[in-house]
Write an enzyme that holds these catalytic residues in place. Structure first.
Site: not given
Length: 366
Positions: A111, A162, A223
């Protein structure tokens, strides 16, 4: 023989309802299924054998390529239970045909739209005698991603979660979803269980002192996992901001030869119009995807949206950042709010949904 694995097993939940009936990599992007753009890119890089790591609606991939006659062999590895990224790669590896333990194997996420030069990353992988090479890209705001810092020689130092604060943003480099594995390293991934390359395989290789390098570029990267990103990626291919061997050249729109577009319609921004679609008078279709068999009536305006196949948009209706599932009907003079998703087969009457007010009389008896 240069070989590759494409990870295409995800359910694409963020793109529903488009993915209710079609795996994300098989959705049309700039006139072709996205997986075909990736296949064309791999063939340009000299790849001769590709293994699809499939799971969700796996049989549709074989249907898509049943008449594929180009000089490329395609194999299909199906996950019966979720195996994660690492497990999916390992599951697909048993279908690779090369026997050399040092052979490089390309791995692509199914993707990611990228301008990466695959020949360059393969060449750098060989020159560095790397165990794994990761494509890294720089992002303006890395807080939504795990971080991958490297040293002055591009050797990967760690894989960080993250960041929650600005102080934790020690780099703007993130994993871009393309890897080159030494075959022997790929074969060392555990089998029969769920494995994450980001959280398990790569950190373990770095901790063991293996030769894990980053290949950092500023190439185009997107993305396609959300509707707006999906639409914009398609538009970027049409307008030439991103490239694919399957897209002929920069244009304002890509209109299928069987589609009918009224001369007064404005189709712009890299929009695509699918087979047998009908675009009516004084309509505007801007940076959007209109699927096969869709009818857009007079005066409708569609911006940054996807209308799936065999649906209809009524006259003077307005769509912004909307997703309309297949076989749906949006009646006249509707005004859909941003990020609205309409399920497949839904029917909205005239003026059924509006952001602004309407002067139509109330039909209810009080």
């Amino acid at each position: 023989m240069q070989e590759a694995i494409i990870l295409v097993g995800g359910k694409g939940t963020r793109l529903r309802p488009l993915t209710n009936h079609t795996p994300k990599p098989l959705l049309d992007v700039a006139g072709s299924s996205f997986i075909r753009h990736q296949i064309a890119k791999l063939m340009d890089a000299g790849v001769e054998h590709v293994v699809f790591a499939t799971s969700y609606l796996a049989s549709l991939f074989e249907e898509e390529f049943q008449d594929f006659t180009q000089d490329l062999t395609i194999s299909y590895a199906v996950e019966e239970v979720p195996l994660g990224t690492g497990g999916a790669i390992r599951n697909a590896a048993h279908l690779l045909r090369g026997t050399s333990a040092d052979a490089p194997v390309l791995i692509l996420n199914g993707d990611i739209l990228s301008g990466l030069d695959l020949r360059a990353v393969l060449r750098q992988h060989r020159d560095r005698d790397a165990d794994v090479t990761l494509h890294l890209t720089r992002v303006a705001d890395p807080r939504a991603f795990g971080l991958v810092p490297t040293d002055a020689d591009d050797r990967v130092l760690s894989f960080l979660e993250k960041p929650k604060t600005a102080e934790e943003c020690v780099t703007d480099q993130i994993n871009a979803g393309c890897y080159v594995f030494r075959r022997s390293v790929l074969d060392s991934i555990p089998t029969g269980r769920e494995v994450s390359v980001e959280q398990e395989t790569f950190p373990q290789l770095v901790a063991a002192g293996r030769r894990v390098f980053g290949h950092t570029t500023d190439d185009y990267w997107r993305d396609l996992g959300t509707p707006l990103a999906f639409v914009h990626g398609s538009a970027d291919l049409v307008t030439g901001k991103a490239t694919s061997p399957l897209v002929p050249g920069p244009a304002e729109a890509l209109i299928h030869p069987t589609a009918t577009v009224d001369p007064t319609a404005h189709v712009t921004g890299g929009s695509t119009i699918g087979p047998h679609a009908v675009i009516g008078a004084r309509t505007v279709v801007d940076r959007s995807i209109v699927g096969a068999g869709v009818t857009v009536a007079e005066g409708a305006r569609i911006h940054d949206s996807v209308v799936d196949h065999d649906s209809s948009i009524g006259s003077a209706s307005v769509l912004r950042e909307a997703v309309v599932g297949c076989h749906a009907h949006v009646g006249a003079e509707n005004e859909l709010p941003a990020q609205l998703r309409l399920s497949c087969g839904i029917r909205i009457p005239a003026q059924g949904v509006r952001i602004s007010g309407t002067a139509a009389a109330c039909a209810t008896v009080h």
